[in-house]
Design a protein around this motif. Structure first.
Motif, PDB file in Angstrom:
ATOM      1  N   ASP A  38      58.133  59.158  -2.142  1.00 55.18           N
ATOM      2  CA  ASP A  38      58.858  59.527  -3.491  1.00 55.18           C
ATOM      3  C   ASP A  38      60.335  59.855  -3.246  1.00 55.18           C
ATOM      4  O   ASP A  38      61.257  59.672  -3.981  1.00 55.18           O
ATOM      5  CB  ASP A  38      58.268  60.819  -4.207  1.00 55.18           C
ATOM      6  CG  ASP A  38      56.882  60.702  -4.511  1.00 55.18           C
ATOM      7  OD1 ASP A  38      56.700  59.259  -5.243  1.00 55.18           O
ATOM      8  OD2 ASP A  38      56.074  61.443  -4.361  1.00 55.18           O
ATOM      9  N   THR A  39      60.812  60.114  -2.057  1.00 56.37           N
ATOM     10  CA  THR A  39      62.106  60.560  -1.557  1.00 56.37           C
ATOM     11  C   THR A  39      62.353  59.733  -0.360  1.00 56.37           C
ATOM     12  O   THR A  39      61.548  59.639   0.573  1.00 56.37           O
ATOM     13  CB  THR A  39      62.417  62.054  -1.195  1.00 56.37           C
ATOM     14  OG1 THR A  39      61.842  62.800  -2.272  1.00 56.37           O
ATOM     15  CG2 THR A  39      63.599  62.367  -0.881  1.00 56.37           C
ATOM     16  N   ILE A  40      63.592  59.101  -0.446  1.00 60.66           N
ATOM     17  CA  ILE A  40      64.075  58.656   0.962  1.00 60.66           C
ATOM     18  C   ILE A  40      65.547  59.039   1.142  1.00 60.66           C
ATOM     19  O   ILE A  40      66.153  59.585   0.261  1.00 60.66           O
ATOM     20  CB  ILE A  40      63.987  56.835   0.716  1.00 60.66           C
ATOM     21  CG1 ILE A  40      64.985  56.482  -0.516  1.00 60.66           C
ATOM     22  CG2 ILE A  40      62.684  56.642   0.705  1.00 60.66           C
ATOM     23  CD1 ILE A  40      66.214  55.797  -0.195  1.00 60.66           C
ATOM     24  N   ALA A  41      66.184  58.611   2.294  1.00 60.69           N
ATOM     25  CA  ALA A  41      67.416  59.093   2.638  1.00 60.69           C
ATOM     26  C   ALA A  41      68.205  58.057   3.004  1.00 60.69           C
ATOM     27  O   ALA A  41      67.539  57.075   3.897  1.00 60.69           O
ATOM     28  CB  ALA A  41      67.614  60.290   3.624  1.00 60.69           C
ATOM     29  N   VAL A  42      69.238  57.569   2.617  1.00 61.08           N
ATOM     30  CA  VAL A  42      70.224  56.618   3.157  1.00 61.08           C
ATOM     31  C   VAL A  42      71.260  57.128   3.998  1.00 61.08           C
ATOM     32  O   VAL A  42      71.971  57.994   3.463  1.00 61.08           O
ATOM     33  CB  VAL A  42      70.900  55.672   1.882  1.00 61.08           C
ATOM     34  CG1 VAL A  42      71.730  54.795   2.544  1.00 61.08           C
ATOM     35  CG2 VAL A  42      69.663  55.107   1.097  1.00 61.08           C
ATOM     36  N   HIS A  43      71.565  56.683   5.358  1.00 60.77           N
ATOM     37  CA  HIS A  43      72.477  57.019   6.149  1.00 60.77           C
ATOM     38  C   HIS A  43      73.523  55.816   6.447  1.00 60.77           C
ATOM     39  O   HIS A  43      73.205  54.841   7.169  1.00 60.77           O
ATOM     40  CB  HIS A  43      71.712  57.516   7.314  1.00 60.77           C
ATOM     41  CG  HIS A  43      70.612  58.417   6.967  1.00 60.77           C
ATOM     42  ND1 HIS A  43      69.487  58.344   6.897  1.00 60.77           N
ATOM     43  CD2 HIS A  43      70.801  59.742   7.052  1.00 60.77           C
ATOM     44  CE1 HIS A  43      68.838  59.070   6.464  1.00 60.77           C
ATOM     45  NE2 HIS A  43      69.464  60.383   7.075  1.00 60.77           N
ATOM     46  N   VAL A  44      74.647  56.127   6.044  1.00 54.42           N
ATOM     47  CA  VAL A  44      75.833  55.147   6.289  1.00 54.42           C
ATOM     48  C   VAL A  44      76.249  55.501   7.793  1.00 54.42           C
ATOM     49  O   VAL A  44      76.781  56.604   7.914  1.00 54.42           O
ATOM     50  CB  VAL A  44      76.929  55.166   5.323  1.00 54.42           C
ATOM     51  CG1 VAL A  44      78.099  53.966   5.746  1.00 54.42           C
ATOM     52  CG2 VAL A  44      76.306  55.084   3.696  1.00 54.42           C
TER      53      VAL A  44
ATOM     54  N   TRP B 124      68.426  64.666  14.406  1.00 52.60           N
ATOM     55  CA  TRP B 124      67.978  64.549  13.144  1.00 52.60           C
ATOM     56  C   TRP B 124      67.243  65.796  12.800  1.00 52.60           C
ATOM     57  O   TRP B 124      66.721  66.673  13.673  1.00 52.60           O
ATOM     58  CB  TRP B 124      66.925  63.442  12.802  1.00 52.60           C
ATOM     59  CG  TRP B 124      65.735  63.276  13.529  1.00 52.60           C
ATOM     60  CD1 TRP B 124      65.339  63.092  14.511  1.00 52.60           C
ATOM     61  CD2 TRP B 124      64.326  63.867  12.837  1.00 52.60           C
ATOM     62  NE1 TRP B 124      63.964  63.433  14.983  1.00 52.60           N
ATOM     63  CE2 TRP B 124      63.480  63.821  13.762  1.00 52.60           C
ATOM     64  CE3 TRP B 124      63.871  64.311  11.570  1.00 52.60           C
ATOM     65  CZ2 TRP B 124      61.913  64.093  13.371  1.00 52.60           C
ATOM     66  CZ3 TRP B 124      62.735  64.649  11.237  1.00 52.60           C
ATOM     67  CH2 TRP B 124      61.557  64.495  12.075  1.00 52.60           C
ATOM     68  N   HIS B 125      66.861  66.149  11.443  1.00 46.64           N
ATOM     69  CA  HIS B 125      66.023  67.425  10.851  1.00 46.64           C
ATOM     70  C   HIS B 125      65.321  67.105   9.671  1.00 46.64           C
ATOM     71  O   HIS B 125      65.933  65.987   8.953  1.00 46.64           O
ATOM     72  CB  HIS B 125      67.208  68.608  10.882  1.00 46.64           C
ATOM     73  CG  HIS B 125      68.082  68.388   9.794  1.00 46.64           C
ATOM     74  ND1 HIS B 125      69.209  67.970  10.249  1.00 46.64           N
ATOM     75  CD2 HIS B 125      68.131  68.809   8.508  1.00 46.64           C
ATOM     76  CE1 HIS B 125      70.016  67.696   9.029  1.00 46.64           C
ATOM     77  NE2 HIS B 125      69.416  68.609   8.136  1.00 46.64           N
ATOM     78  N   PRO B 126      64.326  67.726   9.280  1.00 52.67           N
ATOM     79  CA  PRO B 126      63.652  67.394   8.219  1.00 52.67           C
ATOM     80  C   PRO B 126      64.469  68.075   6.821  1.00 52.67           C
ATOM     81  O   PRO B 126      65.010  69.151   6.988  1.00 52.67           O
ATOM     82  CB  PRO B 126      62.473  67.979   8.140  1.00 52.67           C
ATOM     83  CG  PRO B 126      62.463  68.881   9.384  1.00 52.67           C
ATOM     84  CD  PRO B 126      63.495  68.571  10.238  1.00 52.67           C
ATOM     85  N   GLY B 127      64.535  67.034   5.917  1.00 50.30           N
ATOM     86  CA  GLY B 127      65.488  67.582   4.469  1.00 50.30           C
ATOM     87  C   GLY B 127      64.018  67.789   3.528  1.00 50.30           C
ATOM     88  O   GLY B 127      63.083  67.976   3.558  1.00 50.30           O
ATOM     89  N   PRO B 128      64.754  67.549   2.094  1.00 49.30           N
ATOM     90  CA  PRO B 128      63.799  67.925   0.910  1.00 49.30           C
ATOM     91  C   PRO B 128      62.850  67.021   0.933  1.00 49.30           C
ATOM     92  O   PRO B 128      62.932  65.610   1.491  1.00 49.30           O
ATOM     93  CB  PRO B 128      64.875  67.679   0.025  1.00 49.30           C
ATOM     94  CG  PRO B 128      66.186  67.742   0.391  1.00 49.30           C
ATOM     95  CD  PRO B 128      66.096  67.372   2.021  1.00 49.30           C
ATOM     96  N   ASP B 129      61.521  67.583   0.890  1.00 45.25           N
ATOM     97  CA  ASP B 129      60.192  66.661   0.745  1.00 45.25           C
ATOM     98  C   ASP B 129      59.906  66.037   2.056  1.00 45.25           C
ATOM     99  O   ASP B 129      59.302  65.276   2.151  1.00 45.25           O
ATOM    100  CB  ASP B 129      60.382  65.551  -0.387  1.00 45.25           C
ATOM    101  CG  ASP B 129      60.489  66.054  -1.702  1.00 45.25           C
ATOM    102  OD1 ASP B 129      60.074  67.065  -2.148  1.00 45.25           O
ATOM    103  OD2 ASP B 129      61.243  65.504  -2.415  1.00 45.25           O
ATOM    104  N   GLY B 130      60.672  66.633   3.127  1.00 49.18           N
ATOM    105  CA  GLY B 130      60.024  66.138   4.350  1.00 49.18           C
ATOM    106  C   GLY B 130      60.961  65.081   5.016  1.00 49.18           C
ATOM    107  O   GLY B 130      60.769  64.299   6.002  1.00 49.18           O
ATOM    108  N   VAL B 131      61.966  64.528   4.028  1.00 50.13           N
ATOM    109  CA  VAL B 131      62.457  63.150   4.717  1.00 50.13           C
ATOM    110  C   VAL B 131      63.432  63.459   5.607  1.00 50.13           C
ATOM    111  O   VAL B 131      64.180  64.546   5.726  1.00 50.13           O
ATOM    112  CB  VAL B 131      63.621  62.657   3.084  1.00 50.13           C
ATOM    113  CG1 VAL B 131      64.483  63.496   3.007  1.00 50.13           C
ATOM    114  CG2 VAL B 131      64.071  61.386   3.593  1.00 50.13           C
TER     115      VAL B 131
END
Length: 168
Positions: free
Chosen positions: A71-77, A103-110
């Protein structure tokens, strides 16, 4: 060529033509057990109202099952100094997060990568089947970027990573 010509270019010509297109290099991450992440050059902005971005992922990619259900993804430029990060997240058969380390976990574990040029945390809004890939549309819910305007992105062009050169 006429408007009615429906002949498609063959795969080799298609790859050769697209190698001429320079693209920003990003790493996309998705939560899971284990988390998933991959290097992509298909990332693009889609809409400002509402804000939407997209990327494409092959159904055969190791990250596909995590992205398919996320449901959640992260994009890293990535910055031009992060070619090693791009290579790590495009290497098959390794624990990419263990190899990268920062790295570290963010919202919803992303998973959120540290030290990148920009990060967008996004809610997946739609998945569109497109041949052997799926195009993922996502709405950014949070974003941050590197404050130093002189830091430039990593790009991919003609089959290799490239660096931008700023001009005055």
């Amino acid at each position: 060529m006429t408007d009615t010509d429906t002949t498609l270019v063959d795969a080799d010509l298609f790859r050769s033509l697209l190698r001429r297109h320079a693209a920003a290099v990003v790493v996309i991450t998705a939560p899971g057990s284990p988390p998933a992440g991959f290097t992509a050059t298909s990332f693009t902005s889609v809409s400002l109202d509402p804000p939407l971005v997209s990327f494409a992922l092959a159904h055969t990619a190791s990250a596909w099952s995590a992205v398919q259900s996320a449901d959640t993804i992260a994009v890293h430029v990535l910055t031009q100094e992060q070619e090693h990060v791009a290579r790590t997240f495009s290497t098959r058969g390794i624990d990419r997060f263990a190899a990268h380390g920062a790295w570290h976990p963010g919202p919803d574990g992303v998973p959120l990568l540290e030290g990148v040029l920009a990060t967008l945390i996004c809610r997946v809004s739609q998945r569109v089947e497109a041949g052997d890939h799926t195009i993922v549309l996502a709405a950014p819910s949070f974003g941050e970027h590197h404050s130093d305007a002189t830091v430039t992105p990593l790009v991919y062009h003609d089959g290799s990573y490239a660096h931008l050169k700023r001009t005055a």
